[in-house]
Design an enzyme around this catalytic site. Structure first.
Site, mmCIF file in Angstrom:
data_model
loop_
_atom_site.group_PDB
_atom_site.id
_atom_site.type_symbol
_atom_site.label_atom_id
_atom_site.label_comp_id
_atom_site.label_asym_id
_atom_site.label_seq_id
_atom_site.Cartn_x
_atom_site.Cartn_y
_atom_site.Cartn_z
ATOM 1 N N SER A 153 64.862 71.578 1.376
ATOM 2 C CA SER A 153 64.065 71.279 2.558
ATOM 3 C C SER A 153 63.371 72.543 3.063
ATOM 4 C CB SER A 153 64.955 70.630 3.620
ATOM 5 O OG SER A 153 64.191 70.060 4.647
ATOM 6 N N ASP A 230 63.993 59.384 0.821
ATOM 7 C CA ASP A 230 64.060 60.451 1.819
ATOM 8 C C ASP A 230 63.171 60.087 3.007
ATOM 9 O OD1 ASP A 230 63.687 62.871 3.252
ATOM 10 O OD2 ASP A 230 63.953 64.070 1.436
ATOM 11 N N HIS A 263 67.679 62.510 1.614
ATOM 12 C CA HIS A 263 67.535 63.938 1.898
ATOM 13 C C HIS A 263 68.880 64.674 1.945
ATOM 14 C CE1 HIS A 263 64.680 67.054 3.199
ATOM 15 N NE2 HIS A 263 65.529 67.453 4.122
#
Length: 284
Positions: A153, A230, A263
């Site tokens: 991320s 995600d 995620h």
């Protein structure tokens, strides 16, 4: 074993024949005390070993990856030292740094702040690519000439820009669900405005998609994994923006999309072995 007077061992646990150690040190780059984790594989008792730096995402510390990623067995087998720094300076007092989860503490974005309010402490790019890099070389049984970097991320963004801006320091780079084009997403706009100011032209120097448009350095053997489920894909992560540049410039990069994965660290732990083997291929 760390041999620098500035590096203090906080904890040590045997794991897969090696050790998971946590250290602290006084950072001159960030002007504060920083903590980081190291996985030292068993091979390091006999010779210097390759190093892979991990950069975590928003709200994380140096602990999340070590605890959750299921990376240590493969790292031990492959003989890779893992270095896991924090995601921002800690223990400093700046007005507003704890007001939101996506800016300030836990959200350093791996850039070098130029806005005066943040410039003394929020220099995570220099910390990762210079101070910590040099500290690892001096303090551990690490072959720093064989280093790679990866992250998740915000940390995936960090890994990409660290490698793209320092291609001679890293043999390969990979990322899980990276923020690929921060100048065009809400997270990035907020962070870059705060740390870098209003001049959006200056933001481009910290954006992987923009950096790739003019990249002419060493082959970094880029690997990116992105889950289709995600919730931050595609609006915040903007994978397609980076993919378009990769395709138009015929850059050596694997961008893999995975149905039903989100995620979380469940996603990371599913594909972590692929990433470690990817890096080992270019480090050993």
């Amino acid at each position: 074993m760390a041999n620098s007077n500035n590096v203090q061992l906080l904890s040590s646990s045997k794991c897969f024949g090696g050790f998971v150690n946590r250290y602290s040190h006084d950072s001159s780059t960030l002007s504060c005390l920083m903590k980081f984790h190291v996985f030292i594989p068993p091979q390091a008792t006999n010779h210097r070993v390759p190093v892979v730096f991990w950069l975590s995402g928003l709200t994380c510390t140096d602990e999340n990856f070590i605890w959750k990623a299921s990376a240590l067995k493969s790292a031990s087998e492959l003989g890779l030292m893992l270095i896991c720094p924090d995601t921002s300076p800690r223990g400093v007092e700046i007005e507003g740094q704890r007001d939101s989860w996506d800016f300030g503490e836990g959200a350093g974005f791996y850039i070098t702040a130029t806005v005066e309010k943040w410039a003394k402490h929020y220099n995570m790019f220099d910390y990762v690519t210079k101070e910590l890099y040099d500290l690892v070389a001096a303090s551990f049984s690490a072959d720093i000439t064989k280093a790679s970097i990866f992250g998740h991320s915000m940390g995936g963004h960090g890994a990409l820009i660290c490698a793209l801006k320092n291609p001679t320091k890293y043999k390969s780079v990979s990322a899980f669900a990276p923020i690929c084009n921060p100048i065009n997403c809400a997270w990035g706009v907020k962070a870059f405005t705060g740390y870098l100011g209003e001049d959006q032209e200056k933001w481009k120097a910290w954006d992987a998609t923009e950096l790739l448009k003019n990249y002419s350095g060493e082959n970094l053997h880029i690997l990116i994994d992105q889950g289709i489920a995600d919730k931050f894909y595609p609006d915040q992560l903007r994978t397609e923006s980076l993919k378009a540049v990769v395709e138009s410039r015929q850059i050596d990069a694997q961008i893999r999309l995975h149905e039903e994965y989100d995620h979380s660290y469940y996603f990371i732990s599913t594909f972590i072995d692929d990433h470690l083997k990817h890096h080992a291929k270019f480090l050993n």
